[in-house]
Design an enzyme around this catalytic site. Sequence first.
Site, mmCIF file in Angstrom:
data_model
loop_
_atom_site.group_PDB
_atom_site.id
_atom_site.type_symbol
_atom_site.label_atom_id
_atom_site.label_comp_id
_atom_site.label_asym_id
_atom_site.label_seq_id
_atom_site.Cartn_x
_atom_site.Cartn_y
_atom_site.Cartn_z
ATOM 1 N N PHE A 44 -0.132 -9.430 50.421
ATOM 2 C CA PHE A 44 0.812 -8.460 49.693
ATOM 3 C C PHE A 44 0.330 -8.055 48.528
ATOM 4 O O PHE A 44 -0.401 -8.854 47.901
ATOM 5 C CB PHE A 44 2.033 -8.945 49.633
ATOM 6 N N CYS A 45 0.721 -7.207 47.845
ATOM 7 C CA CYS A 45 0.438 -6.751 46.538
ATOM 8 C C CYS A 45 0.910 -7.761 45.518
ATOM 9 O O CYS A 45 1.928 -8.324 45.597
ATOM 10 C CB CYS A 45 1.674 -5.461 46.100
ATOM 11 N N PRO A 46 0.086 -8.105 44.791
ATOM 12 C CA PRO A 46 -1.248 -7.177 44.486
ATOM 13 C C PRO A 46 -2.518 -7.658 44.880
ATOM 14 O O PRO A 46 -3.512 -7.105 44.485
ATOM 15 C CB PRO A 46 -1.443 -7.585 42.712
#
Lengths: 106, 415
Positions: A44-46
């Site tokens: 997931f981000c980042p």
Amino acid sequence: MNLNSELAGRHQAIGMPSSHDIQSCVKRSKHMNFDKEIDVRGLFCPYPFLRSKKALTAMASGQVLHVLLTDPSSLKHFGDFAELTGNELLESAEKDKAFEVYLMRK
Amino acid sequence: VNASAESGPSWLAGFKADYETIFVEGWSPYLGSVLLVVVILGLMISGLFWGIFGGLKLWGDWLNSAIGLGPALGLPETLEGPLLHRMSLMNITLLLGAFCAALLSRQFQINRPPKLEYIWAALGGCFMGLGATLAGGCNTGGFLTAAIHSSPSGWAMWAGLLLGAAIGLKLLLWTLEHIEWGMQAPPTLNMPASLVSIYPLLGLGVVLGIIAWAAGWYYSGNEKLAVRGIIIVAGFAMGFIMHRSRLCFARAFREPFMTAEGEMTKAVILGLAIAIPLASLLFQSKVIDPYIAIPATFWVGSLLGGVAFGIGMVFAGGCASGSLWRMAEGHLKLWVAVFFFAWTGSVASGLLKQAGLIVKEVTIEEIEETRLGYQAYFPVMFDGWGWALFASAAILLLWYALVRYNESTEKFTLL
């Protein structure tokens, strides 16, 4: 799931088989050569972008990075990144909630 | 190209194509930012303002009271209900707005991150809770809303957020190289196709439910509920807009340091450039009192809080608003982040209050003051609106110039 029909169309346009498995897509897309590949699916981000940028930074100008990812925020993000920083987005495609991106180091 | 548009009668195809454009394809962050400002100004005209942390803290207060920590943290015996507390209600309806947008776009999906990302989410949530307590608000209340209210506390938090994002990114890079454990992604959970196919209908159901709820309260004849009717609509709209444009303040602060790409940053700058002068008109015509949304934290609390919050949002992968809309899209990582954000926010607020750091006192100038700072307002500091607007404009211009220069040169990237 029809996240972005335009990209799905482009996916067809570059001659990729409409396979159910992104891996087999990749294996058969030999015409798109790359120098390095990273798989950040499920992250997931980042993380997806962080790892991609790190890999890209370590590459030489003109080399191509192939990224496999699933984070829904990231595909458009790669487009913005390429447009604004001069690293070229050669191809991006979507298949079964996974995305693949080819980026050329500027 | 578009399979769904090819089925059914031909006249339907045009409508389906428009549906895809509006509800499925992502909006530009610039459009999202401008629309968000429209909602914020609408709130201000109604005498309200946008904040998230106050609502999260209330959720944390409820949890702490339930597990018996209430007296130790000095919490009141009776807490306001989550549906009546204004910021809590705005958070709940923001979640519903983003959930609705995720359903309409068929993008709702329960997503499980790798194990290590849960730990970073919890850690990030704790840092955000601490940071928001120190700064008197999160990225919305402490930075965005404060900046719109022409308070330098917003800009002090901005400086802290930039520093925190840079520090957080460096720390995250370090973990990337030194921690191998727990980065294996679990298999994707597939939502049943039959369920996904009725997502748009469920989304429509959410819209109708929100309209009925908001109208019921607005026309209830009860002044308190009528105000909350407006909040329901505003929160819903903000969640919807933020999901559609994937608006992300964490990205706005982090990305210039990470990839040099500044699209989201420029979208936030545009939003502020529109909001600040329009808000000043509202303050000048006395539609709303600017001080209701200015935290008494300039500058120590705002700056330190910004640093802690900046580190937290990089680890969590979302700020306060970004975490909420991603929660509603089904990302379990952000559920963990928001849980710890709310809980730590309540604990930190209780402890700092008892230590006397964030106890508000009213000065002879009738502004609030704490040990971490005071309610600073540009027009008072500069004796008028001319220099006040100039100060905000100068910071926005500087921010834009640095981000745009960095896009071409990658001078400030930390990778």
